[in-house]
Scaffold this motif. Structure first.
Motif, PDB file in Angstrom:
ATOM      1  N   GLN A  75       4.162 -46.643  49.223  1.00 56.02           N
ATOM      2  CA  GLN A  75       3.134 -46.780  49.197  1.00 56.02           C
ATOM      3  C   GLN A  75       2.465 -45.206  49.040  1.00 56.02           C
ATOM      4  O   GLN A  75       2.309 -44.416  49.870  1.00 56.02           O
ATOM      5  CB  GLN A  75       2.490 -47.462  50.730  1.00 56.02           C
ATOM      6  CG  GLN A  75       3.070 -48.803  50.606  1.00 56.02           C
ATOM      7  CD  GLN A  75       2.659 -49.619  51.704  1.00 56.02           C
ATOM      8  OE1 GLN A  75       3.424 -49.626  52.590  1.00 56.02           O
ATOM      9  NE2 GLN A  75       1.621 -50.053  52.078  1.00 56.02           N
ATOM     10  N   SER A  76       1.967 -45.027  47.934  1.00 54.23           N
ATOM     11  CA  SER A  76       1.570 -43.429  47.606  1.00 54.23           C
ATOM     12  C   SER A  76       0.791 -43.438  46.473  1.00 54.23           C
ATOM     13  O   SER A  76       0.482 -44.350  45.822  1.00 54.23           O
ATOM     14  CB  SER A  76       2.872 -42.751  47.289  1.00 54.23           C
ATOM     15  OG  SER A  76       2.660 -41.481  46.944  1.00 54.23           O
ATOM     16  N   ASN A  77      -0.221 -42.378  46.412  1.00 50.22           N
ATOM     17  CA  ASN A  77      -1.178 -42.318  45.332  1.00 50.22           C
ATOM     18  C   ASN A  77      -0.560 -41.024  44.356  1.00 50.22           C
ATOM     19  O   ASN A  77      -1.556 -40.490  43.585  1.00 50.22           O
ATOM     20  CB  ASN A  77      -2.333 -41.610  46.106  1.00 50.22           C
ATOM     21  CG  ASN A  77      -3.088 -42.738  47.009  1.00 50.22           C
ATOM     22  OD1 ASN A  77      -3.125 -43.912  46.633  1.00 50.22           O
ATOM     23  ND2 ASN A  77      -3.752 -42.254  47.865  1.00 50.22           N
ATOM     24  N   LEU A  78       0.668 -40.782  44.567  1.00 46.79           N
ATOM     25  CA  LEU A  78       1.270 -39.748  43.741  1.00 46.79           C
ATOM     26  C   LEU A  78       2.016 -40.519  42.572  1.00 46.79           C
ATOM     27  O   LEU A  78       2.455 -41.661  42.667  1.00 46.79           O
ATOM     28  CB  LEU A  78       2.090 -38.824  44.428  1.00 46.79           C
ATOM     29  CG  LEU A  78       1.795 -38.179  45.765  1.00 46.79           C
ATOM     30  CD1 LEU A  78       2.935 -37.387  46.510  1.00 46.79           C
ATOM     31  CD2 LEU A  78       0.631 -37.182  45.152  1.00 46.79           C
ATOM     32  N   VAL A  93       3.384 -32.981  39.292  1.00 42.95           N
ATOM     33  CA  VAL A  93       2.791 -34.209  40.082  1.00 42.95           C
ATOM     34  C   VAL A  93       1.344 -34.340  39.909  1.00 42.95           C
ATOM     35  O   VAL A  93       0.552 -33.203  40.005  1.00 42.95           O
ATOM     36  CB  VAL A  93       3.222 -33.630  41.666  1.00 42.95           C
ATOM     37  CG1 VAL A  93       2.807 -34.658  42.464  1.00 42.95           C
ATOM     38  CG2 VAL A  93       4.613 -33.437  41.686  1.00 42.95           C
ATOM     39  N   THR A  94       0.989 -35.574  39.909  1.00 39.01           N
ATOM     40  CA  THR A  94      -0.423 -35.847  39.531  1.00 39.01           C
ATOM     41  C   THR A  94      -0.848 -36.890  40.608  1.00 39.01           C
ATOM     42  O   THR A  94       0.194 -37.849  41.019  1.00 39.01           O
ATOM     43  CB  THR A  94      -0.945 -36.150  38.165  1.00 39.01           C
ATOM     44  OG1 THR A  94       0.051 -37.142  37.885  1.00 39.01           O
ATOM     45  CG2 THR A  94      -0.414 -34.964  37.127  1.00 39.01           C
ATOM     46  N   THR A  95      -2.229 -37.374  40.628  1.00 33.31           N
ATOM     47  CA  THR A  95      -2.437 -38.569  41.202  1.00 33.31           C
ATOM     48  C   THR A  95      -2.495 -39.637  40.351  1.00 33.31           C
ATOM     49  O   THR A  95      -2.590 -39.603  39.075  1.00 33.31           O
ATOM     50  CB  THR A  95      -4.040 -38.507  41.947  1.00 33.31           C
ATOM     51  OG1 THR A  95      -4.763 -38.101  40.799  1.00 33.31           O
ATOM     52  CG2 THR A  95      -3.986 -37.098  42.758  1.00 33.31           C
ATOM     53  N   THR A  96      -2.334 -40.997  40.866  1.00 36.00           N
ATOM     54  CA  THR A  96      -2.331 -42.218  40.289  1.00 36.00           C
ATOM     55  C   THR A  96      -3.833 -42.544  39.926  1.00 36.00           C
ATOM     56  O   THR A  96      -3.956 -43.519  39.351  1.00 36.00           O
ATOM     57  CB  THR A  96      -1.674 -43.219  40.989  1.00 36.00           C
ATOM     58  OG1 THR A  96      -2.457 -43.524  42.144  1.00 36.00           O
ATOM     59  CG2 THR A  96      -0.446 -42.986  41.055  1.00 36.00           C
ATOM     60  N   GLN A  97      -4.797 -41.930  40.542  1.00 35.08           N
ATOM     61  CA  GLN A  97      -6.230 -42.431  40.657  1.00 35.08           C
ATOM     62  C   GLN A  97      -7.045 -41.760  39.540  1.00 35.08           C
ATOM     63  O   GLN A  97      -6.737 -40.478  39.336  1.00 35.08           O
ATOM     64  CB  GLN A  97      -6.919 -42.196  41.900  1.00 35.08           C
ATOM     65  CG  GLN A  97      -6.066 -43.315  42.927  1.00 35.08           C
ATOM     66  CD  GLN A  97      -6.447 -43.104  44.403  1.00 35.08           C
ATOM     67  OE1 GLN A  97      -6.994 -41.786  44.635  1.00 35.08           O
ATOM     68  NE2 GLN A  97      -6.595 -43.829  45.329  1.00 35.08           N
ATOM     69  N   GLY A  98      -7.926 -42.337  38.931  1.00 32.03           N
ATOM     70  CA  GLY A  98      -9.007 -41.766  38.079  1.00 32.03           C
ATOM     71  C   GLY A  98      -8.324 -41.060  36.983  1.00 32.03           C
ATOM     72  O   GLY A  98      -7.345 -41.680  36.208  1.00 32.03           O
ATOM     73  N   TRP A 606      -6.202 -45.869  27.795  1.00 30.48           N
ATOM     74  CA  TRP A 606      -7.603 -46.363  27.690  1.00 30.48           C
ATOM     75  C   TRP A 606      -8.485 -45.277  28.219  1.00 30.48           C
ATOM     76  O   TRP A 606      -9.643 -45.582  28.132  1.00 30.48           O
ATOM     77  CB  TRP A 606      -7.848 -47.583  28.541  1.00 30.48           C
ATOM     78  CG  TRP A 606      -7.238 -47.438  29.967  1.00 30.48           C
ATOM     79  CD1 TRP A 606      -7.802 -46.931  30.998  1.00 30.48           C
ATOM     80  CD2 TRP A 606      -5.735 -47.577  30.194  1.00 30.48           C
ATOM     81  NE1 TRP A 606      -7.127 -46.759  32.232  1.00 30.48           N
ATOM     82  CE2 TRP A 606      -5.594 -47.200  31.913  1.00 30.48           C
ATOM     83  CE3 TRP A 606      -4.480 -48.056  29.691  1.00 30.48           C
ATOM     84  CZ2 TRP A 606      -4.692 -47.188  32.656  1.00 30.48           C
ATOM     85  CZ3 TRP A 606      -3.405 -48.197  30.443  1.00 30.48           C
ATOM     86  CH2 TRP A 606      -3.541 -47.967  31.897  1.00 30.48           C
ATOM     87  N   GLY A 607      -8.225 -44.225  28.616  1.00 36.85           N
ATOM     88  CA  GLY A 607      -9.043 -43.283  29.291  1.00 36.85           C
ATOM     89  C   GLY A 607      -8.613 -41.965  29.035  1.00 36.85           C
ATOM     90  O   GLY A 607      -7.361 -41.650  28.695  1.00 36.85           O
ATOM     91  N   PRO A 608      -9.309 -40.809  29.607  1.00 37.28           N
ATOM     92  CA  PRO A 608      -8.731 -39.603  29.411  1.00 37.28           C
ATOM     93  C   PRO A 608      -7.480 -39.279  30.144  1.00 37.28           C
ATOM     94  O   PRO A 608      -7.519 -39.728  31.432  1.00 37.28           O
ATOM     95  CB  PRO A 608     -10.034 -38.527  29.780  1.00 37.28           C
ATOM     96  CG  PRO A 608     -11.185 -39.371  29.627  1.00 37.28           C
ATOM     97  CD  PRO A 608     -10.675 -40.983  29.850  1.00 37.28           C
ATOM     98  N   THR A 609      -6.591 -38.329  29.894  1.00 42.52           N
ATOM     99  CA  THR A 609      -5.401 -38.122  30.634  1.00 42.52           C
ATOM    100  C   THR A 609      -4.958 -36.779  30.299  1.00 42.52           C
ATOM    101  O   THR A 609      -5.341 -36.176  29.364  1.00 42.52           O
ATOM    102  CB  THR A 609      -4.507 -39.151  30.394  1.00 42.52           C
ATOM    103  OG1 THR A 609      -3.421 -38.917  31.122  1.00 42.52           O
ATOM    104  CG2 THR A 609      -3.799 -39.054  28.986  1.00 42.52           C
TER     105      THR A 609
END
Length: 660
Positions: A75-78, A93-98, A606-609
């Protein structure tokens, strides 16, 4: 955490069902052929949970219950990506959000696990920079252990990566080597003398490779072709570290099979054999406590009694099968390939005749191909009135033509491709293979061969896509290259007409609306050949579910059709089986010293990355983040050689990004 990571790679005997103590939650399902879906509650807090299905019984080394299968749920946001090359791993390493922002200060800890061991041991670790990047040295030989990673960052929850890329690739790029043979043709029973020179790359400078003290020289295939199990010849030779030179003598057996052989030069890799142990030893206390604080909350394993093994006992594994006794590994094994050369074993007599074949470089599928055959004698024999047999073959047909030579030894054969049945006719992209045989003046078979390209024109067109996608509505760019069918040279200044059309007419587009069919008619563009940046302007898409053909043409010369898209039946059966795949488009295959290589990469999401670009070789590499690439649009990137930089030998100086 050391025990949890080891559980991902546990071996034959199985992980004890009591390894993690009493479970926090459990479910059961009846023995029924009907699937039953149940849920296992998680804590909802950042952390790692072990989930295992219990149990099966094993009897070795002791009778006990073990997990039948298991997994770790993080359970992680990474999220993380790894690129491995030449003993180095680059972690990102990046976040999964936004918009997937980089995570600075994250710790990437590598764990090394081996079969049937209760605990994984600590490997290298690194901490990410402001761009979320760090590098790991995994060049050390870890005895074939599986490399996993645990990534932690404050407040984000740990991420477990079960299997990392090895990071290993040949380090031969760090060396420059050449093999010199005293001759190319060796008689059976003779000795072949070999000299090799090895240098080490230090930036743009070549130095004597003082770290290479010995090499392995291997000849393949085996000199004894009659025995499938015969080993290749392999010898170890010392290197003169003052000059980086190697001298060796390769004895060719008297009964060696006449054939072509390859001699290869390797570095030496020392391998030690690990004995198979009957008992899993408990890990020392420091390993149990290894890891970041937020991942140490897992239940402590129940202590198990560890029996003492005997030195010679061979006990059955969990299924009652006795493991095979492995042969001892040799102390020295070939490492990185440094150089290779070829030679031939034979005892030929001087040739008495020669045969040449003259045919066009290319032909259309319906052409009649005229082949000129010329026989000549070195001993003055008459070559007129001789029969020459030409055997030809394509992917769909084959045949034979026998022609008689004239007074000058010339014969002509004609292959009427256009007169073949429709089902046997060739298509552009096929090859016409020619094999010619003439029984010469001394009654020996003289042979020759040639191939003819099957094409629809004098130009060969090749297409590449910036995204490999069959998903409707996702744009992809197209790059086109044009080459002469006469000599394979690039055709400069050519304009390629690119189009996307239905593969089988409207029959394959039954799920397309009238608006989507109208959109299909717009899927075409004109681009210059060889220009990778043209993919940023030539953007096409599959408008709906169906089978489509992508084609590029220079006048009447067209590329081989590229199938794009999938029909509704395929998507309904496999809805998640074909996600878009990235594809780097270079503007050239070779770069001169001081030049630049232009690349195009496209965002399929579907969005900027953001993107991670790793470029270089075994000597030096560079890492560059491509920040916030916008959706649909492609990004251009220029790679410049490190030879512009003092004390550098190859890599990345700058990367220009320009979303269009």
């Amino acid at each position: 955490m050391a025990r949890a990571v080891a559980a991902l790679n546990y071996g034959y005997s199985g992980l004890a069902s009591t390894a993690f103590g009493n479970p926090d939650a459990n479910i059961s399902r009846p023995s029924s052929p009907e699937p039953t879906f149940q849920t296992v509650p998680l804590s909802g807090k950042p952390g790692v949970s072990f989930v295992g299905s219990c149990c099966r019984e094993v009897t070795w080394p002791t009778t006990r219950n073990v997990f039948a299968s298991n997994l770790l749920v993080a359970q992680s946001n990474l999220q993380a990506a790894f690129v491995g090359h030449a003993g180095k791993l680059v972690a990102w390493v990046t976040t999964t959000q936004g918009a997937s922002k980089p995570v600075a200060g994250a710790k990437v800890q590598v764990y090394l696990s081996r079969y049937s061991q209760d605990f994984a041991s600590l490997g290298p670790s690194c901490t990410t920079s402001a761009e979320g990047i760090c590098s790991l040295d995994v060049s050390t030989n870890y005895d074939s252990s599986t490399q996993s990673a645990v990534i932690t960052a404050p407040g984000e929850g740990p991420l477990v990566v079960a299997s990392l890329p090895s990071g290993y690739s040949s380090n031969a790029g760090a060396y420059a080597a050449v093999i010199v043979l005293d001759r190319q043709l060796v008689k059976p029973g003779d000795d072949l003398h070999l000299t090799a020179y090895i240098q080490k790359r230090n930036g743009s400078v070549l130095e004597v490779a003082k770290d290479v003290t010995s090499v392995i020289i291997e000849v393949s295939p085996s000199f004894d072709s009659s025995s499938p199990s015969a080993d290749n010849m392999r010898i170890t030779a010392a290197v003169n570290t003052s000059f980086g030179s190697v001298h060796a003598k390769l004895p060719v057996p008297k009964d060696a099979t006449p054939a072509a052989y390859t001699v290869q030069l390797y570095t030496v890799s020392t391998t030690t054999q690990s004995p198979v142990t009957a008992v899993v030893s408990a890990a020392p206390a420091p390993l149990e406590a290894a890891g970041p604080p937020e991942v140490l909350a897992m239940p402590k394993p129940a202590r198990q009694p560890v029996p003492t093994p005997t030195a010679v006992a061979v006990a059955p594994f969990g299924d009652g099968v006795v493991p095979p006794k492995l042969p001892p590994l040799p102390a020295e094994q070939p490492g990185a390939l440094l150089a290779s050369a070829g030679f031939t074993v034979g005892d030929p007599r001087p040739p008495t005749a020669t045969l040449s074949v003259d045919a066009p470089a290319w032909a259309k599928p319906t052409d009649s191909v005229t082949v000129k055959l010329t026989a000549a004698s070195y001993i003055g024999s008459d070559v007129s009135g001789a029969d020459i047999t030409l055997e030809w073959q394509t992917d769909k047909a084959k045949g034979s033509v026998t022609s008689e030579t004239n007074a000058q030894g010339i014969a002509t054969a004609v292959i009427a491709l256009g007169q073949l049945p429709k089902a046997n006719q060739s298509e552009p992209g096929d090859t016409l293979r020619l094999a010619v045989t003439w029984i010469g003046p001394t009654r020996e078979a003289i042979t020759a061969s040639k191939s003819v390209k099957i094409a629809d024109g004098p130009v060969r067109v090749e297409l590449q896509r910036s995204l490999l996608t069959d998903v409707p509505g996702i744009s992809f760019g197209v790059k086109a290259d044009a080459f002469s069918n006469e000599d394979d040279s690039p055709v400069k200044g050519a304009t390629v007409q690119v189009s996307l059309s239905a593969a089988n007419g409207t029959a394959s587009l039954t799920n397309c609306s009238s608006q989507q069919l109208a959109l299909l008619s717009q899927q075409r563009c004109s681009i210059p050949a060889g220009d990778a940046t043209a993919a940023t302007a030539c953007q096409l898409l599959v408008p709906c579910m169906g089978d489509f053909i992508l084609k590029g043409c220079v006048n009447s010369s067209c590329s081989a059709p590229v199938r794009v898209g999938r029909n509704a039946t395929w998507w309904s059966a496999s809805p998640w089986a074909a996600p878009p795949q990235l594809n780097l488009l270079p503007d050239r295959q070779n770069v001169t010293v001081g030049g630049a290589l232009n690349l195009v990469v496209q965002n399929p999401w579907w969005g900027p990355t953001s993107g991670l670009l790793v470029w270089g070789n075994a000597v030096k590499r560079k890492v560059r983040v491509l920040p916030q690439v916008s959706v649909v649009n492609a990004t251009g990137c220029a790679l410049h050689p490190l030879s512009r930089c003092s004390s550098c030998g190859g890599g990345l100086l700058s990367c220009r990004t320009a979303a269009t």
